[in-house]
Design a protein around this motif. Sequence first.
Motif, PDB file in Angstrom:
ATOM      1  N   MET A   1       2.373   7.229   7.954  1.00 16.29           N
ATOM      2  CA  MET A   1       3.585   6.398   7.825  1.00 16.29           C
ATOM      3  C   MET A   1       3.251   4.963   7.400  1.00 16.29           C
ATOM      4  O   MET A   1       4.079   4.288   6.817  1.00 16.29           O
ATOM      5  CB  MET A   1       4.328   6.348   9.164  1.00 16.29           C
ATOM      6  N   LYS A   2       2.026   4.540   7.723  1.00 18.89           N
ATOM      7  CA  LYS A   2       1.641   3.182   7.379  1.00 18.89           C
ATOM      8  C   LYS A   2       1.642   2.982   5.862  1.00 18.89           C
ATOM      9  O   LYS A   2       1.929   1.897   5.366  1.00 18.89           O
ATOM     10  CB  LYS A   2       0.243   2.901   7.944  1.00 18.89           C
ATOM     11  N   GLN A   3       1.337   4.073   5.143  1.00 17.11           N
ATOM     12  CA  GLN A   3       1.275   3.995   3.681  1.00 17.11           C
ATOM     13  C   GLN A   3       2.654   3.783   3.071  1.00 17.11           C
ATOM     14  O   GLN A   3       2.777   3.298   1.956  1.00 17.11           O
ATOM     15  CB  GLN A   3       0.671   5.278   3.122  1.00 17.11           C
ATOM     16  N   LEU A   4       3.679   4.173   3.829  1.00 16.09           N
ATOM     17  CA  LEU A   4       5.049   4.034   3.323  1.00 16.09           C
ATOM     18  C   LEU A   4       5.531   2.590   3.361  1.00 16.09           C
ATOM     19  O   LEU A   4       6.453   2.215   2.651  1.00 16.09           O
ATOM     20  CB  LEU A   4       5.996   4.879   4.174  1.00 16.09           C
ATOM     21  N   PRO A   7       5.491   0.094  -0.120  1.00 17.91           N
ATOM     22  CA  PRO A   7       6.571   0.302  -1.104  1.00 17.91           C
ATOM     23  C   PRO A   7       7.951   0.048  -0.530  1.00 17.91           C
ATOM     24  O   PRO A   7       8.823  -0.483  -1.221  1.00 17.91           O
ATOM     25  CB  PRO A   7       6.421   1.766  -1.522  1.00 17.91           C
ATOM     26  N   LEU A   8       8.135   0.409   0.758  1.00 15.47           N
ATOM     27  CA  LEU A   8       9.448   0.150   1.379  1.00 15.47           C
ATOM     28  C   LEU A   8       9.708  -1.347   1.480  1.00 15.47           C
ATOM     29  O   LEU A   8      10.827  -1.815   1.248  1.00 15.47           O
ATOM     30  CB  LEU A   8       9.513   0.794   2.767  1.00 15.47           C
ATOM     31  N   VAL A  10       8.454  -3.650  -0.470  1.00 11.27           N
ATOM     32  CA  VAL A  10       8.713  -4.160  -1.832  1.00 11.27           C
ATOM     33  C   VAL A  10      10.168  -3.902  -2.210  1.00 11.27           C
ATOM     34  O   VAL A  10      10.860  -4.809  -2.704  1.00 11.27           O
ATOM     35  CB  VAL A  10       7.754  -3.496  -2.861  1.00 11.27           C
ATOM     36  N   LEU A  11      10.639  -2.684  -1.940  1.00 12.64           N
ATOM     37  CA  LEU A  11      12.033  -2.354  -2.273  1.00 12.64           C
ATOM     38  C   LEU A  11      13.012  -3.212  -1.484  1.00 12.64           C
ATOM     39  O   LEU A  11      13.985  -3.726  -2.030  1.00 12.64           O
ATOM     40  CB  LEU A  11      12.303  -0.866  -2.000  1.00 12.64           C
ATOM     41  N   LEU A  14      12.906  -6.789  -2.854  1.00 10.78           N
ATOM     42  CA  LEU A  14      13.605  -6.901  -4.142  1.00 10.78           C
ATOM     43  C   LEU A  14      15.116  -6.830  -3.950  1.00 10.78           C
ATOM     44  O   LEU A  14      15.862  -7.616  -4.547  1.00 10.78           O
ATOM     45  CB  LEU A  14      13.153  -5.785  -5.088  1.00 10.78           C
TER      46      LEU A  14
END
Lengths: 126, 230
Positions: A1-4, A7-8, A10-11, A14
């Motif tokens: 889950m740490k890898q998610l 990107p989350l 960043v989204l 933004l």
Amino acid sequence: MKQLLPPLLVLALLAGISAANARALAQSTEAWASLAEEAAVSAEADDYDAVRETVASLGRAWEARQTLLRVTVCHDTLDDLALTLASLHRAAAEEDIDAIRESAAIFRLQLRLLREAEAFSLRNIL
Amino acid sequence: MLTAFVRTILLYFLIMLGLRLTGKRQLGELEPTELVLTMLLSDLAAVPMQDFGIPLAYGVVPIATLLALSTLLSYGCMRSVRLRRLVCGSPATLIREGVLQQDALRANRFTLDELLEELRSQGVTDLTEVKYAVLETDGQLSVLRYPRAEPPTAAMLGLSVEDELFLPHILINDGRVLRDALAYCGHDGAWLTARLRERGISDPRAVLLFSVTDAGQILCIKKSGKEGTR
């Protein structure tokens, strides 16, 4: 889950920045439109000192936001607005009520279009 | 900007869906997610690059959005087989046990001519030699022949073969000494200089390629097209 997380984040970042930009732009354009209207009302009342003062403060407010605007808005749109603002300045200096009325109306219309273009709406997305 | 952000998300999934519907034939060597990313990124980067009237943010926001989405999707595909099937599809067997799977061919809009062409490109001219032909998710065709049609290996023939396969390490590339590779091989500059002198070379810059295998076999090619000594 740490890898998610990256990107989350960043989204989310933004989306947050985009929403904040839309809101800030809406507030600024509304304030500038009010000033333009105020200048037109003062011109109707033959108070050209107030017209010049209002247009000057509109110019200062506009200039103060230029860096952010150049980063987030298409430059052609900003150039059109700057031209109309210059016309308003000239009309205020010449105390030409018709030109003040026309420039203020065009300026408000351009601001409204800019605000609508940057607003988050289904119409814009589609 | 918010519009650009949401539009990017919508377009990404729209193109993904389109590519999934068009099937594997359109892909080539890339997975659908990679292809969409490649297609979109190149265009997005080009627009603010060429038109200075467009803020850089109009390129940066969609690109960052796409990269984040792609990372999320690839992570999801890694975790979930179902999502992976949804996004990338699953391999289709076009030939099973030597039998042409006509339904699979039709489903993947793969013509017989294309299949034969793919087989020929892999050195197969006789369809009956093929036990399995699998159309992979990246559009490549994997061909597995019957063992009777495969060239025999040394193990099949019961031959004892000496292992002479060693990986060569490049130590000089176009006149440049690769110090890291030299250290990795357990050698130093003095060793290299000595090996070059043995070949009548005083300056590494005169060497086009110098490599050494784990077994110590040296290949030295001088510059100007003159092949060096082995």
